[in-house]
Enzyme design. Structure first.
Site, PDB file in Angstrom:
ATOM      1  N   ASP A   1       0.835  -1.206   0.000  1.00 40.44           N
ATOM      2  CA  ASP A   1       0.000   0.000   0.000  1.00 40.44           C
ATOM      3  C   ASP A   1       0.864   1.248   0.000  1.00 40.44           C
ATOM      4  OD1 ASP A   1      -1.973  -1.812   0.203  1.00 40.44           O
ATOM      5  OD2 ASP A   1      -2.789  -1.095   2.117  1.00 40.44           O
ATOM      6  N   ALA A   2       1.955   1.179   0.761  1.00 36.44           N
ATOM      7  CA  ALA A   2       2.815   2.356   0.887  1.00 36.44           C
ATOM      8  C   ALA A   2       3.419   2.722  -0.468  1.00 36.44           C
ATOM      9  CB  ALA A   2       3.911   2.083   1.901  1.00 36.44           C
TER      10      ALA A   2
ATOM     11  N   ASP B   1       0.703   4.259  -2.606  1.00 35.95           N
ATOM     12  CA  ASP B   1       0.455   5.652  -2.210  1.00 35.95           C
ATOM     13  C   ASP B   1       1.539   6.570  -2.744  1.00 35.95           C
ATOM     14  OD1 ASP B   1      -1.704   4.720  -0.882  1.00 35.95           O
ATOM     15  OD2 ASP B   1      -0.883   4.978   1.136  1.00 35.95           O
TER      16      ASP B   1
ATOM     17  N   SER C   1     -36.123  -6.018 -14.882  1.00 39.38           N
ATOM     18  CA  SER C   1     -35.954  -6.888 -13.739  1.00 39.38           C
ATOM     19  C   SER C   1     -35.864  -8.325 -14.288  1.00 39.38           C
ATOM     20  CB  SER C   1     -37.151  -6.589 -12.851  1.00 39.38           C
ATOM     21  OG  SER C   1     -37.550  -7.644 -12.123  1.00 39.38           O
ATOM     22  N   LEU C   2     -35.792  -9.309 -13.434  1.00 42.95           N
ATOM     23  CA  LEU C   2     -35.705 -10.696 -13.920  1.00 42.95           C
ATOM     24  C   LEU C   2     -36.874 -11.486 -13.364  1.00 42.95           C
ATOM     25  CD1 LEU C   2     -31.919 -11.472 -13.330  1.00 42.95           C
ATOM     26  CD2 LEU C   2     -33.038 -11.289 -15.556  1.00 42.95           C
TER      27      LEU C   2
ATOM     28  N   GLU D   1     -24.617 -17.500 -13.969  1.00 45.27           N
ATOM     29  CA  GLU D   1     -23.754 -16.604 -13.181  1.00 45.27           C
ATOM     30  C   GLU D   1     -24.370 -16.433 -11.805  1.00 45.27           C
ATOM     31  OE1 GLU D   1     -23.193 -12.650 -15.104  1.00 45.27           O
ATOM     32  OE2 GLU D   1     -24.141 -13.678 -16.773  1.00 45.27           O
TER      33      GLU D   1
ATOM     34  N   LYS E   1     -26.127 -14.445  -8.921  1.00 46.92           N
ATOM     35  CA  LYS E   1     -27.005 -13.268  -8.893  1.00 46.92           C
ATOM     36  C   LYS E   1     -26.517 -12.379  -7.755  1.00 46.92           C
ATOM     37  CE  LYS E   1     -31.719 -11.703  -9.140  1.00 46.92           C
ATOM     38  NZ  LYS E   1     -31.654 -10.635  -8.134  1.00 46.92           N
TER      39      LYS E   1
ATOM     40  N   ASP F   1     -26.221  -9.444  -5.213  1.00 44.75           N
ATOM     41  CA  ASP F   1     -27.271  -8.744  -4.496  1.00 44.75           C
ATOM     42  C   ASP F   1     -26.779  -7.334  -4.173  1.00 44.75           C
ATOM     43  OD1 ASP F   1     -29.725  -8.520  -3.449  1.00 44.75           O
ATOM     44  OD2 ASP F   1     -29.332  -9.660  -1.627  1.00 44.75           O
TER      45      ASP F   1
ATOM     46  N   ARG G   1     -30.345   2.229 -12.149  1.00 50.50           N
ATOM     47  CA  ARG G   1     -31.456   1.654 -12.896  1.00 50.50           C
ATOM     48  C   ARG G   1     -32.691   2.549 -12.844  1.00 50.50           C
ATOM     49  NH1 ARG G   1     -33.413  -4.453 -11.837  1.00 50.50           N
ATOM     50  NH2 ARG G   1     -35.327  -3.889 -10.810  1.00 50.50           N
TER      51      ARG G   1
ATOM     52  N   TYR H   1     -19.279  -5.696 -10.422  1.00 49.90           N
ATOM     53  CA  TYR H   1     -19.212  -6.889 -11.272  1.00 49.90           C
ATOM     54  C   TYR H   1     -20.013  -6.636 -12.544  1.00 49.90           C
ATOM     55  CZ  TYR H   1     -16.943  -9.748  -7.784  1.00 49.90           C
ATOM     56  OH  TYR H   1     -16.022 -10.264  -6.906  1.00 49.90           O
TER      57      TYR H   1
ATOM     58  N   LYS I   1     -33.876 -18.447  -7.442  1.00 48.03           N
ATOM     59  CA  LYS I   1     -33.655 -17.877  -6.110  1.00 48.03           C
ATOM     60  C   LYS I   1     -33.511 -18.960  -5.054  1.00 48.03           C
ATOM     61  CE  LYS I   1     -34.331 -13.258  -6.496  1.00 48.03           C
ATOM     62  NZ  LYS I   1     -35.429 -12.459  -5.982  1.00 48.03           N
TER      63      LYS I   1
ATOM     64  N   CYS J   1     -18.031  -3.168  32.928  1.00 49.25           N
ATOM     65  CA  CYS J   1     -17.529  -3.991  31.828  1.00 49.25           C
ATOM     66  C   CYS J   1     -17.285  -5.419  32.319  1.00 49.25           C
ATOM     67  CB  CYS J   1     -16.233  -3.396  31.289  1.00 49.25           C
ATOM     68  SG  CYS J   1     -15.417  -4.462  30.102  1.00 49.25           S
TER      69      CYS J   1
ATOM     70  N   CYS K   1     -13.256  -6.053  32.244  1.00 47.17           N
ATOM     71  CA  CYS K   1     -12.268  -5.375  33.077  1.00 47.17           C
ATOM     72  C   CYS K   1     -12.872  -4.669  34.284  1.00 47.17           C
ATOM     73  CB  CYS K   1     -11.465  -4.379  32.246  1.00 47.17           C
ATOM     74  SG  CYS K   1     -12.398  -2.919  31.773  1.00 47.17           S
TER      75      CYS K   1
ATOM     76  N   CYS L   1     -17.096   0.322  26.935  1.00 48.64           N
ATOM     77  CA  CYS L   1     -16.018   0.388  27.895  1.00 48.64           C
ATOM     78  C   CYS L   1     -14.930   1.232  27.233  1.00 48.64           C
ATOM     79  CB  CYS L   1     -15.508  -1.025  28.190  1.00 48.64           C
ATOM     80  SG  CYS L   1     -13.933  -1.029  29.049  1.00 48.64           S
TER      81      CYS L   1
ATOM     82  N   CYS M   1      -8.543  -2.297  28.192  1.00 47.27           N
ATOM     83  CA  CYS M   1      -9.486  -3.390  28.453  1.00 47.27           C
ATOM     84  C   CYS M   1      -9.061  -4.605  27.635  1.00 47.27           C
ATOM     85  CB  CYS M   1     -10.897  -2.962  28.067  1.00 47.27           C
ATOM     86  SG  CYS M   1     -12.094  -4.301  28.214  1.00 47.27           S
TER      87      CYS M   1
HETATM   88  P1  AMP Z   1     -34.726  -8.378  -9.456  1.00 47.87           P
HETATM   89  O1  AMP Z   1     -34.437  -6.931  -9.185  1.00 47.87           O
HETATM   90  O2  AMP Z   1     -34.743  -9.240  -8.234  1.00 47.87           O
HETATM   91  O3  AMP Z   1     -35.876  -8.590 -10.381  1.00 47.87           O
HETATM   92  O4  AMP Z   1     -33.457  -8.934 -10.232  1.00 47.87           O
HETATM   93  C1  AMP Z   1     -33.003  -8.309 -11.381  1.00 47.87           C
HETATM   94  C2  AMP Z   1     -31.689  -7.701 -11.097  1.00 47.87           C
HETATM   95  O5  AMP Z   1     -30.735  -8.679 -10.757  1.00 47.87           O
HETATM   96  C3  AMP Z   1     -31.077  -7.029 -12.262  1.00 47.87           C
HETATM   97  O6  AMP Z   1     -31.575  -5.754 -12.461  1.00 47.87           O
HETATM   98  C4  AMP Z   1     -29.635  -6.971 -11.847  1.00 47.87           C
HETATM   99  O7  AMP Z   1     -29.399  -5.760 -11.148  1.00 47.87           O
HETATM  100  C5  AMP Z   1     -29.469  -8.080 -10.850  1.00 47.87           C
HETATM  101  N1  AMP Z   1     -28.423  -9.021 -11.180  1.00 47.87           N
HETATM  102  C6  AMP Z   1     -27.550  -9.518 -10.277  1.00 47.87           C
HETATM  103  N2  AMP Z   1     -26.672 -10.334 -10.827  1.00 47.87           N
HETATM  104  C7  AMP Z   1     -26.944 -10.384 -12.136  1.00 47.87           C
HETATM  105  C8  AMP Z   1     -26.364 -11.080 -13.229  1.00 47.87           C
HETATM  106  N3  AMP Z   1     -25.323 -11.896 -13.079  1.00 47.87           N
HETATM  107  N4  AMP Z   1     -26.917 -10.885 -14.448  1.00 47.87           N
HETATM  108  C9  AMP Z   1     -27.981 -10.070 -14.603  1.00 47.87           C
HETATM  109  N5  AMP Z   1     -28.561  -9.401 -13.610  1.00 47.87           N
HETATM  110  C10 AMP Z   1     -28.073  -9.553 -12.370  1.00 47.87           C
HETATM  111 ZN    ZN Z   2     -13.535  -3.209  29.653  1.00 46.17          ZN
END
Ligand code: AMP
Ligand code: ZN
Length: 671
Positions: free
Chosen positions: A35-36, A39, A84-85, A115, A117, A119, A138, A230, A320, A412, A415, A430, A435
């Site tokens: 890291d140093a 930097d 959405s999915l 892949e 999913k 979150d 989005r 990602y 899911k 505490c 301690c 504490c 401690c």
């Molecule tokens: P949902 O909002 O539960 O309907 O899920 C849809 C969302 O899943 C998409 O808008 C993405 O943001 C998200 N997502 C997460 N991983 C992936 C992936 N590998 N490919 C596509 N969408 C993904």
């Molecule tokens: Zn303590």
């Protein structure tokens, strides 16, 4: 070669090296340098750019952090809707999806890609001529919010993409990458620990924390959280530029984006099912949380043919994972002292199996959470393991017959010191710096690079020193002996001597670092510096009242109260005394308060100055809290004019910006 040309070359070279190391660290997780060292490269680049502001480009690594808070977000229309999915909760539903796909296009067999999913928060990144120009959330799917300065702070997002790589994959230089901004479990835990330390609210899960960090007006907040990106979709003019989704993922990887490292091509729905089952077991071991698997048709042509409904594409589905829940009885609620001294109530549970793991304890985080849940000892509760390794209590499902409320202890449990609680904070804590519950953490903080800089004092050594009771508090470090150190594991005589030398050298570092190193809550590096300059000695600081403390610039009542609280603890008073006796430098030369004289002001330089180079002049003004920009606008506060000024001088005149000659500039600096 002119100096500008030499500088340009050096700047380009530094940028390339920094980009490479950012990639190693943030995308590959395999840093090649410390890291140093990193930097140092960054500081070199910053210094060069300060001297040549005209050479700063938007994709320079220095441009990640920065920008001032904005007043609101701009809306941006998406090139193609961010949908959405659809969800599948069982293998039957996966098979239904597969059947619909095959019937839709009239084929026997279809290739899929699976892949994780992620979150988090989905985001669209737009690149023009290979350079990141826009990041958009989005939103409602057709329009989102422009969060460009925020996404630029995320280091796994490339600010520009190598043009040769684009060429190789025949991707035009204007393209769009979609993906998910997430927070790893580790970053999430760290953030919550920090929130507790600062008396803030805990985030419920990494998704909320990540979304909150991106959708803020102040990009400084985004920068302060460790976020990751990602990529999962590559678009050109709203369309897929490559034949297969798997090709896109491979290209994105070469473009130095992070993509799901475990994506897999599946040649049938059976293979998809196996993939989903495999990751259901392994997902706890991932560094980030996933709530399922996304299954996509691989071929772009089939995706286009299938199209989308108003809500979701027909060529993809999210499988899911079920959340894992169980009920059990709370046998007791005990208190644990965390590494920062915060007292955490913990539910002791009647052991129960949840998703294959025996659970017998669950943290209740703090008193507020206990009250919110309304949980008493003897109640039956619902617990859940949702992606997290540590389970949590969801709610009380049945009150116990002989239920008993939980009470915070006054002392505490580790301690015996008195417990402190600030009015506007959730945590009880504490504050005894020595401690035992906090020992290791305090020592590591004390040794930190920005604190006493004792490089050889890492986790492994601290563990041994504390476990063998060789060190009880930071003052004990200064009494360590060569023989006993050399007897530790992973320690040869030479490294033991090096460590002793480093400890010895740390004595001279001075008051501002020492104040920071003590680990008083809310006292960061900068506050340490301001306090040192103001009070001049550790003794004076120790005896300062809240009124005296708030006189220090940038020290507010909350910080002042925390300092007084710290030094009111008799164990801490003793510690200070022992540090003085050990021969640490606990004095600081008092200077005129530095760093605020020109706070917030913006300077532009034009023409040549006789006493300073551009770089020196730039450093001077920034040491007084001001900043240098390259072009004159109405927001510029001063234009400093040297010999043979350029067009900036005329612009300053026409805009009515204050113009300083060299003498006036010096006067302003207080020379
Ligand atoms: P949902 O909002 O539960 O309907 O899920 C849809 C969302 O899943 C998409 O808008 C993405 O943001 C998200 N997502 C997460 N991983 C992936 C992936 N590998 N490919 C596509 N969408 C993904
Ligand atoms: Zn303590």
């Amino acid at each position: 070669m002119s100096s500008a040309k030499t500088a340009a070359k050096e700047i380009a070279r530094l940028r390339q090296r920094i980009r490479h190391h950012e990639y190693c660290y943030y995308v590959l997780d395999e840093p090649e340098i410390s890291d140093a060292k990193f930097d140092k490269l960054m500081n070199q680049l910053k210094a060069l750019e300060a001297g040549h502001p005209e050479q700063v480009t938007p994709d320079s690594p220095t441009q990640r952090v920065g920008g001032t808070p904005r007043e609101g977000f701009l809306s941006v229309r998406h090139s193609r809707a961010m949908l959405s999915l659809e969800n599948a909760y069982s293998c039957d539903e996966l098979r239904d999806f597969d059947r619909r796909v095959r019937e839709g296009i009239g084929r026997e067999r279809v290739d899929y890609v699976c892949e994780h999913k992620f979150d988090g928060l989905s985001i669209s990144l737009q690149y023009e001529d290979g350079v990141l120009v826009r990041g958009v959330t989005r939103g409602d799917g057709s329009t989102g919010e422009d969060v460009t300065p925020n996404v630029k702070t995320i280091r796994s997002i490339p600010l520009s993409v190598d043009r040769d790589v684009l060429k190789k994959h025949r991707i035009p230089r204007d393209f769009e990458v979609r993906g998910e901004i997430i927070m790893t479990r580790k970053a999430f835990e760290q953030l919550n620990r920090q929130q507790e330390e600062q008396g803030g609210k805990r985030f419920a899960n990494p998704r909320n924390a990540a979304a909150g960090a991106v959708r803020v007006l102040d990009p400084g907040v985004t920068a302060s959280r460790r976020l990751d990106f990602y990529a999962y979709l590559l678009l050109v003019d709203g369309r897929l530029p490559l034949k297969r989704h798997s090709d896109s993922l491979a290209a994105l990887k070469q473009m130095q984006f992070r993509v799901c490292a475990d994506f897999a091509a599946c040649r049938s729905v059976e293979e998809v099912e196996k993939y989903c089952a495999r990751w259901e077991e392994k997902r706890e071991k991932l560094p980030y949380e996933i709530d399922g698997i996304v299954v996509k048709v691989d071929e772009a042509a089939i995706q286009t043919e299938l199209g989308a409904t108003a809500k979701a594409p027909r060529w993809a589905i999210a499988y899911k994972y079920p959340a894992r829940q169980e009920t059990t009885v709370v046998n007791d609620i005990i208190v644990q002292v965390g590494r920062t001294g915060a007292l955490t109530p913990v539910a002791v549970l009647e052991p129960v199996q949840v998703g294959g793991v025996t659970v017998s304890r669950s943290t209740l985080h703090n008193l507020d959470e206990v009250e919110r849940l309304g949980v008493h000892i003897g109640d039956t509760v619902l617990i859940e393991r949702a992606g997290e390794v540590i389970p949590h209590v969801v709610k009380v499902v049945q009150e116990g017959k002989e239920r008993r409320p939980f009470e915070m202890p006054g002392k505490c449990p580790e301690c015996g010191s008195r417990i402190h609680k600030a009015e506007d904070e959730v945590a009880y804590r504490c504050v005894n710096a020595a401690c035992p519950a906090k020992r290791k953490e305090s020592l590591l903080h004390f040794a930190g690079r920005h604190a006493m800089n004792i490089d050889g004092l890492g986790e492994k050594i601290v563990d041994q020193l504390v476990d063998k009771e060789m060190v009880r508090d930071v003052a004990d470090l200064y009494h360590l002996k060569l023989e006993s150190l050399a007897a530790l594991e992973r320690m040869a005589e030479k490294s033991a001597q090096n460590l002793l030398d480093e400890i010895e050298a740390s004595k001279k570092l001075g008051l501002s670092r020492l104040i920071y190193a003590l680990g008083v809550r809310f006292v960061g590096e900068r506050t340490g510096q301001l306090l040192a300059e103001h009070f001049g000695s550790l003794e004076a600081l120790k005896d300062a009242s809240e009124e005296q403390l708030v006189e220090v610039h940038e020290v507010g009542p909350k910080v002042a109260a925390s300092i007084v609280e710290f030094f009111s603890e008799s164990a801490n008073k003793k510690l200070v005394k022992r540090l003085v006796e050990a021969g640490l430098n606990v004095k600081e030369e008092r200077k005129a308060p530095k760093g605020t004289r020109l706070a917030g002001k913006t300077f532009v330089f034009t023409g040549e100055l006789s006493t300073y180079t551009r770089e020196q002049a730039g450093e001077l003004v920034s040491s007084h809290g001001a900043k240098v920009t390259s072009s004159v606008s109405k927001k510029t506060d001063y234009v400093v004019v040297g010999a043979e000024p350029g067009s900036k001088y005329d612009k300053a005149k026409s805009l009515g910006v204050a113009i300083l000659d060299e003498a006036a500039f010096e006067k302003l600096l207080g020379k």
